[in-house]
Design a protein around this motif. Structure first.
Motif, short mmCIF file in Angstrom:
data_model
loop_
_atom_site.label_atom_id
_atom_site.label_comp_id
_atom_site.label_asym_id
_atom_site.label_seq_id
_atom_site.Cartn_x
_atom_site.Cartn_y
_atom_site.Cartn_z
N ILE A 1 -6.50 24.51 49.04
CA ILE A 1 -7.01 25.42 50.08
C ILE A 1 -7.38 24.64 51.33
O ILE A 1 -7.08 25.05 52.46
N LEU A 2 -8.03 23.49 51.15
CA LEU A 2 -8.56 22.74 52.28
C LEU A 2 -7.48 22.06 53.12
O LEU A 2 -7.57 22.06 54.35
N ASN A 3 -6.51 21.46 52.46
CA ASN A 3 -5.51 20.75 53.28
C ASN A 3 -4.10 20.78 52.68
O ASN A 3 -3.24 19.97 53.04
N GLY A 4 -3.85 21.72 51.77
CA GLY A 4 -2.50 21.85 51.23
C GLY A 4 -2.00 20.62 50.50
O GLY A 4 -0.81 20.34 50.50
N ASN A 5 -2.93 19.85 49.91
CA ASN A 5 -2.60 18.61 49.19
C ASN A 5 -2.09 17.52 50.13
O ASN A 5 -1.35 16.63 49.72
N GLY A 6 -2.48 17.58 51.40
CA GLY A 6 -2.15 16.49 52.31
C GLY A 6 -2.71 15.17 51.81
O GLY A 6 -3.83 15.13 51.28
N GLN A 7 -1.95 14.09 51.95
CA GLN A 7 -2.33 12.76 51.43
C GLN A 7 -2.56 12.78 49.92
O GLN A 7 -3.21 11.88 49.38
N ASN A 8 -2.04 13.82 49.25
CA ASN A 8 -2.20 13.97 47.80
C ASN A 8 -3.67 14.08 47.39
O ASN A 8 -4.02 13.79 46.24
N VAL A 9 -4.51 14.55 48.32
CA VAL A 9 -5.95 14.63 48.07
C VAL A 9 -6.27 15.62 46.96
O VAL A 9 -7.11 15.35 46.09
N ALA A 10 -5.63 16.78 46.94
CA ALA A 10 -5.94 17.80 45.94
C ALA A 10 -5.66 17.27 44.53
O ALA A 10 -6.49 17.40 43.63
N VAL A 11 -4.48 16.71 44.34
CA VAL A 11 -4.11 16.18 43.02
C VAL A 11 -5.01 15.02 42.63
O VAL A 11 -5.47 14.92 41.48
N ALA A 12 -5.29 14.13 43.60
CA ALA A 12 -6.12 12.95 43.32
C ALA A 12 -7.50 13.37 42.83
O ALA A 12 -8.01 12.87 41.81
N PHE A 13 -8.13 14.32 43.53
CA PHE A 13 -9.47 14.75 43.13
C PHE A 13 -9.44 15.63 41.88
O PHE A 13 -10.38 15.62 41.09
#
Length: 239
Positions: free
Chosen positions: A121-133
């Motif tokens: 929701i926050l950044n569309g998994n930009g920089q793989n942030v969603a998957v990482a967290f």
């Protein structure tokens, strides 16, 4: 080391009406905050990192861990119902391992999945942030479930002790005091997120090899100690 009947009873206890409301509240708050922030600021990698680390990993995951970890066994010990389970021909280590598996599943479901969704929701998994967290939250779920399950065996005040640990140590001291960060489950999970994330968005004060070793030691150690204490718990009529 897994008993279906114990698992079923534990799921029922954890997902009862009152505890289920608490389990749903924090993930819902995270998602509401994420939607509001995205609507106001748009997609931003740094903002996503701040929310996922500052709220999801440092507050939501340990609090869900407190609810599920202590709730997996603590209430049964408090009200004496545990004696009926211990009287059955089930190894006490099997009881602990089964309850731990259930607690891990519940913590991961109510923390890792919402964290992943919030990241998208926050950044569309930009920089793989969603998957990482999301993965980091799942990893942290294992350690928190084991720690708080052990507290549920050790003390009748497990929820209070767990809340102090989650809110003071993980949320405050683990973020502020440099030396304490090495002993923070949050920092260990952040090491995993740092490895999976792209760029320098996610960072941890603990190296990945150290984090993996500490996660394993804490999980195995607390699980063994919980089983040991449960084995020494005397039933009425036992010598």
């Amino acid at each position: 080391m897994f008993h279906p009947t114990v698992a079923r009873l534990t799921y029922r206890a954890l997902l009862g009406r009152r505890r289920a409301l608490l389990l749903f509240a924090l993930p819902m708050l995270l998602l509401i905050i994420s939607v509001a922030v995205r609507a106001l600021t748009g997609a931003d990698d740094s903002t996503a990192n701040d929310i996922l680390q500052g709220f999801a990993l440092s507050a939501m995951v340990p609090l869900v861990g407190v609810i599920a970890g202590t709730g997996a066994i603590g209430p049964e010990i408090d009200d004496g119902a545990i004696v009926y389970l211990l009287a059955k021909p089930i190894r006490r280590s099997t009881i602990v391992s089964t309850k731990l598996i259930v607690a891990i599943g519940v913590v991961a479901a109510f923390s890792a999945i919402p964290t992943l969704l919030a990241g998208f929701i926050l950044n569309g998994n930009g920089q793989n942030v969603a998957v990482a967290f999301g993965v980091a939250a799942a990893v942290a779920s294992v350690a928190y479930a084991a720690i708080f399950l052990m507290l549920g065996v050790l003390t009748r005040h497990a929820v209070i002790v767990g809340l102090v640990y989650a809110l003071v140590w993980e949320s405050v001291i683990g973020n502020v005091v440099p030396g304490a960060r090495t002993l923070s489950v949050q920092q260990w999970s952040l090491a995993v997120a740092q490895k999976l994330g792209h760029g320098n968005i996610v960072s941890s004060d603990v190296g990945l090899p150290t984090a993996i070793v500490l996660l394993a030691v804490v999980t195995v150690g607390t699980t063994w100690f919980a089983g040991h204490k449960l084995r020494t718990l005397k039933l009425a009529g036992e010598e």
